[in-house]
Design an enzyme around this catalytic site. Structure first.
Site, PDB file in Angstrom:
ATOM      1  CE1 TYR A 153      -3.821   2.379   0.831  1.00  0.00           C
ATOM      2  CE2 TYR A 153      -2.289   3.286   2.433  1.00  0.00           C
ATOM      3  CZ  TYR A 153      -3.469   3.386   1.718  1.00  0.00           C
ATOM      4  OH  TYR A 153      -4.289   4.482   1.874  1.00  0.00           O
ATOM      5  CE  LYS A 157      -3.439   5.117  -1.586  1.00  0.00           C
ATOM      6  NZ  LYS A 157      -4.465   5.755  -2.437  1.00  0.00           N
TER       7      LYS A 157
END
Length: 243
Positions: A153, A157
């Site tokens: 994740y 990002k």
């Protein structure tokens, strides 16, 4: 101080509109008078949105570039323009790196980074042609701080920041803006389903956890003409302690 926005005659795309920040933003844009294309892979969540002639829905997995292009072409064809886009779609599965499967790693890349790229790419010709528009993609504090189990994740990002800053330079001569929003800790399904009870309790005691509708206020500002001079930025939301 109360702030109101008038999006009458404007069209806004919201990716990830079935729940969380995307849902709150879609509802706020509708309330402000916009025609909204609510996009999500969750058909039941989309079906629960208000049945309004200005709330259009499209079940789309943004990891599929052809589906993304078709949905945006259809929306632009029906409304004549796309004035704003809020790209909230993301997944997060907490797994230590040595336990992360190839499939899980790839799915994070496909949705959180490639999917956002496909959306931005499809929006380019629409907004460049009309010489206006505002796009907001989502990054995270984990992009710079990391978190155990959140490598996939966090990596995606961090990639969003590079994508947004590069796109801003390409779009600035066309009157189109793009920014990345780091929303802080927000009670969305992505966060609540990934954080442990201990982690959530710690955040509530210390940094605080926002509600999705609070983030929608920031997004309305970034979409509006008030933010006309803001592009290529990472906007960070931080909770202010309430007495």
């Amino acid at each position: 101080m109360n702030v109101t926005f008038d999006f009458t005659s404007r069209s806004v795309l919201v990716a990830g509109a079935a729940s969380g920040i995307g849902r709150s933003t879609a509802l706020r844009c509708l309330e402000a008078g916009a025609t909204v294309l609510a996009m999500d892979v969750d058909a039941s969540g989309l079906a629960s949105l208000p049945q309004d002639g200005r709330m259009l829905t499209a079940k789309v997995d943004i990891a599929d570039p052809r589906a993304v292009q078709a949905a945006i072409d259809d929306f632009a064809g029906r409304t004549g323009r796309i004035d704003g886009a809020v790209l909230t779609s993301a997944i997060q599965k907490r797994t230590p790196i040595d336990e992360t499967t190839d499939a899980d790693w790839q799915r994070h890349l496909d949705v959180n980074l490639s999917g956002i790229f496909y959306l931005v790419r499809a929006l380019y010709p629409v907004m460049k042609r009309q010489r206006s528009g505002s796009i907001v993609a989502f990054t995270s504090g984990l992009a710079s701080n990391g978190w155990a189990g959140a490598a996939a994740y966090a990596a995606t990002k961090a990639g969003i920041v590079g994508l947004v800053k590069s796109a801003a330079l390409e779009l600035r001569t066309h009157g189109v803006r793009i920014n990345a929003l780091s929303p802080g800790l927000v009670a969305t399904p992505v966060f609540l389903n990934s954080a442990s009870e201990e982690e959530l309790a710690m955040y509530e005691r210390t940094l605080g956890v926002s509600q999705p509708e609070e983030v929608a206020d920031t997004l309305m500002y970034l979409l509006s003409d008030i933010a006309a001079g803001i592009s290529g930025n990472v906007v960070e939301r931080r909770l202010i302690a309430r007495a």
